[in-house]
Design an enzyme around this catalytic site. Structure first.
Site, PDB file in Angstrom:
ATOM      1  N   GLY A  33       0.839  -1.195   0.000  1.00 13.39           N
ATOM      2  CA  GLY A  33       0.000   0.000   0.000  1.00 13.39           C
ATOM      3  C   GLY A  33       0.873   1.243   0.000  1.00 13.39           C
ATOM      4  CG  LEU A  34      -0.488   4.814  -2.043  1.00 14.15           C
ATOM      5  CD1 LEU A  34      -1.638   5.810  -2.152  1.00 14.15           C
ATOM      6  CD2 LEU A  34       0.631   5.169  -3.015  1.00 14.15           C
ATOM      7  CB  SER A  35       4.213   6.360   2.131  1.00 11.19           C
ATOM      8  OG  SER A  35       4.729   6.886   3.325  1.00 11.19           O
ATOM      9  CB  ALA A  36       0.707   7.711   5.270  1.00 14.96           C
ATOM     10  N   GLY A  38      -1.249   2.663   6.322  1.00 16.67           N
ATOM     11  CA  GLY A  38      -1.535   1.865   7.511  1.00 16.67           C
ATOM     12  C   GLY A  38      -0.908   0.484   7.486  1.00 16.67           C
ATOM     13  CE  LYS A  39       3.429   0.009   3.178  1.00 21.00           C
ATOM     14  NZ  LYS A  39       3.050   1.426   3.218  1.00 21.00           N
ATOM     15  CB  SER A  40       4.255   0.090   9.337  1.00 12.34           C
ATOM     16  OG  SER A  40       5.144   0.009   8.239  1.00 12.34           O
ATOM     17  CB  SER A 107       5.908  -4.233  -2.588  1.00 10.71           C
ATOM     18  OG  SER A 107       4.821  -4.346  -1.695  1.00 10.71           O
TER      19      SER A 107
END
Length: 203
Positions: A33-36, A38-40, A107
């Site tokens: 997913g995009l930065s920010a 919520g992946k991490s 990714s």
């Protein structure tokens, strides 16, 4: 130069034997997913929950990996592909050991994620793609590190979503719209899928 004088050495356990002895199935859960997006945050919460259930899980985070294993890589297309190739190999090793490998990487290219999937498929290891989905307008508003603001100002080159492309998954195993659900609800969606597939025990 590619090494040619090497030989693969099998261990004393097969994967099935190891899983039976340890009472756990190994797999990779791949957040994209995009930065920010919520992946991490999701990946960290999932790891915490699984470990609290006495399930061995380990999170590989995009930023953290660039402090060590991938500190020699930049952010151009070729470097991004190599970044994902290395992580795919590492996550496969974790999963082969019966752990649940949780990766959180932008990714951005479908081809790279498919290469990671193929690597796992060829090894007979489950690969679960999780799309942490949030519109560009939402992640720009979140922007906890101020990266989107810098990218729009031209201070960061080749920034995904602004000056570099992000290719969204077409058919991910799990699709979490992070702007519509809480972290707890997002984790529950993933847990429900893992139990449905019998990757983790039922409650």
């Amino acid at each position: 130069m590619v090494a040619t004088n090497i030989t693969w050495h099998d261990g004393a356990f097969t994967r099935d034997e190891r899983q039976k002895e340890l009472g756990q199935k190994g797999l990779t859960i791949w957040f994209t997913g995009l930065s920010a997006s919520g992946k991490s945050t999701l990946a960290s919460a999932l790891e915490q929950h699984l470990v609290s259930l006495k399930i061995a899980a380990y999170r590989l985070d995009g930023d953290n990996i660039r402090f060590g294993l991938n500190k020699d890589l930049g952010f151009g297309p070729e470097a991004r592909t190599e970044n994902i190739r290395r992580i795919a190999e590492v996550s496969k090793l974790f999963a082969d050991s019966t752990q649940i490998a949780i990766t959180a990487f932008i990714s951005p290219y479908i081809s790279d994620r498919e290469a990671a999937r193929k690597l796992h498929d060829q090894a007979g290891i489950p690969f679960v793609e999780v799309f942490a989905d949030a519109p560009l307008s939402v992640v720009e508003e979140r922007d906890p590190k101020g990266l989107y603001k810098k990218a729009k100002a031209g201070e960061i080159k080749e920034f995904t979503g602004i000056s570099a492309p992000y290719e969204a998954p077409v058919n991910p195993e799990i699709h979490v719209k992070t702007h519509e659900v809480s972290i707890e609800e997002g984790v529950q969606i993933i847990l429900d899928y893992l139990r449905q597939k019998e990757y983790i025990p039922q409650l």
